[in-house]
Design a protein around this motif. Sequence first.
Motif, PDB file in Angstrom:
ATOM      1  N   ALA A   6      16.213  29.858  20.651  1.00 12.05           N
ATOM      2  CA  ALA A   6      17.564  30.390  20.871  1.00 12.05           C
ATOM      3  C   ALA A   6      17.505  31.686  21.671  1.00 12.05           C
ATOM      4  O   ALA A   6      18.301  31.896  22.606  1.00 12.05           O
ATOM      5  CB  ALA A   6      18.259  30.629  19.528  1.00 12.05           C
ATOM      6  N   PHE A   7      16.560  32.548  21.338  1.00 12.23           N
ATOM      7  CA  PHE A   7      16.413  33.791  22.095  1.00 12.23           C
ATOM      8  C   PHE A   7      15.818  33.535  23.468  1.00 12.23           C
ATOM      9  O   PHE A   7      16.066  34.296  24.416  1.00 12.23           O
ATOM     10  CB  PHE A   7      15.569  34.799  21.310  1.00 12.23           C
ATOM     11  N   GLY A   8      15.044  32.457  23.590  1.00 14.95           N
ATOM     12  CA  GLY A   8      14.583  32.062  24.915  1.00 14.95           C
ATOM     13  C   GLY A   8      15.763  31.689  25.803  1.00 14.95           C
ATOM     14  O   GLY A   8      15.811  32.044  26.982  1.00 14.95           O
ATOM     15  N   MET A   9      16.732  30.998  25.218  1.00 11.91           N
ATOM     16  CA  MET A   9      17.935  30.644  25.974  1.00 11.91           C
ATOM     17  C   MET A   9      18.761  31.882  26.313  1.00 11.91           C
ATOM     18  O   MET A   9      19.337  31.984  27.417  1.00 11.91           O
ATOM     19  CB  MET A   9      18.776  29.653  25.156  1.00 11.91           C
ATOM     20  N   ILE A  10      18.812  32.843  25.387  1.00 11.18           N
ATOM     21  CA  ILE A  10      19.521  34.093  25.669  1.00 11.18           C
ATOM     22  C   ILE A  10      18.875  34.801  26.855  1.00 11.18           C
ATOM     23  O   ILE A  10      19.561  35.315  27.758  1.00 11.18           O
ATOM     24  CB  ILE A  10      19.514  35.007  24.422  1.00 11.18           C
ATOM     25  N   THR A  16      11.777  32.564  29.832  1.00 10.64           N
ATOM     26  CA  THR A  16      12.094  32.857  28.435  1.00 10.64           C
ATOM     27  C   THR A  16      12.333  31.576  27.635  1.00 10.64           C
ATOM     28  O   THR A  16      11.954  31.499  26.464  1.00 10.64           O
ATOM     29  CB  THR A  16      13.340  33.758  28.333  1.00 10.64           C
ATOM     30  N   THR A  17      12.941  30.581  28.254  1.00  8.01           N
ATOM     31  CA  THR A  17      13.108  29.295  27.572  1.00  8.01           C
ATOM     32  C   THR A  17      11.753  28.665  27.295  1.00  8.01           C
ATOM     33  O   THR A  17      11.511  28.104  26.220  1.00  8.01           O
ATOM     34  CB  THR A  17      13.960  28.342  28.429  1.00  8.01           C
ATOM     35  N   PHE A  18      10.857  28.785  28.274  1.00  7.19           N
ATOM     36  CA  PHE A  18       9.490  28.275  28.105  1.00  7.19           C
ATOM     37  C   PHE A  18       8.794  28.980  26.950  1.00  7.19           C
ATOM     38  O   PHE A  18       8.182  28.334  26.088  1.00  7.19           O
ATOM     39  CB  PHE A  18       8.701  28.468  29.402  1.00  7.19           C
ATOM     40  N   TYR A  19       8.890  30.306  26.912  1.00  9.06           N
ATOM     41  CA  TYR A  19       8.262  31.061  25.840  1.00  9.06           C
ATOM     42  C   TYR A  19       8.802  30.640  24.467  1.00  9.06           C
ATOM     43  O   TYR A  19       8.045  30.460  23.503  1.00  9.06           O
ATOM     44  CB  TYR A  19       8.493  32.567  26.025  1.00  9.06           C
TER      45      TYR A  19
END
Length: 264
Positions: free
Chosen positions: A156-160, A189-192
């Motif tokens: 979720a934070f990757g999406m943020i 960030t989505t990858f992470y």
Amino acid sequence: MKKNLFPLVAMFAGFTLVLISIAMSGNLMSFWSLSSLIITLVGSLCALSISYPLEDLKTIPAALRKITEDSEANLLNLVELFTELSRRARKDGLLALEDQLEDIEDEFIVRCVRMVIDGMEPEVIRNVMEIEIETTQDRHKVAQDIFQTWGELAPAFGMIGTLIGLIVMLAKLEDASAIGSGMAVALITTFYGAFFANLVLIPIATNLKIKTRTEIYRREMIVVGVLEIQAGTNPRVLEEIILTYLNPKERKAYAQMKLQTEAA
């Protein structure tokens, strides 16, 4: 206690394979972004800190150490221990078990045996230990839920982070050359989030659930073993009763260990 390093080896292998795949397809540095890492890991950790009390979060180090415990060896040693305790009790009486308590590290076993030595009724012992088992299960579930929740928060934070990157990129639409690189950074960030959730956090939560199930199963074995000792069951019979809790592979391993002990 014997350690099982396979989970750590598997995790390291997962990291290595992903890095090798990235290196084979492109530049490793293009997948590095400190700001993305901060948003994904630190951001999700902050959200986790809001969700759980500090006292619960302090259990994380102990939970991480637990994933390397070898539960199979633990069960095998348990059969050997209770067979020996049964022999001692049959030969010298229940009070003789007091001398062996100092050599037992497991506090749960010590508590059970002490209740037998003190002459408590079998039903009282069973009820007390069942409450202890339920309490342990609830306590372990906290660590499982922490890693499961963290595994849900990280993507979720990757999406943020991706949304933040897209907003920054769209603010610079006049520079066409920056769109491609900006999009790449936004997706990191989505990858992470997906990477850490699926290779580290959720697998740890699953591992802890299995460890808890094994521990509860083990404690049920302990209660049965202690009550059989109290009832004066023949050591050979007690050994066979406890062996029924082991799967065929574990029984074979126990037989081999017993042969090695007798040969020595």
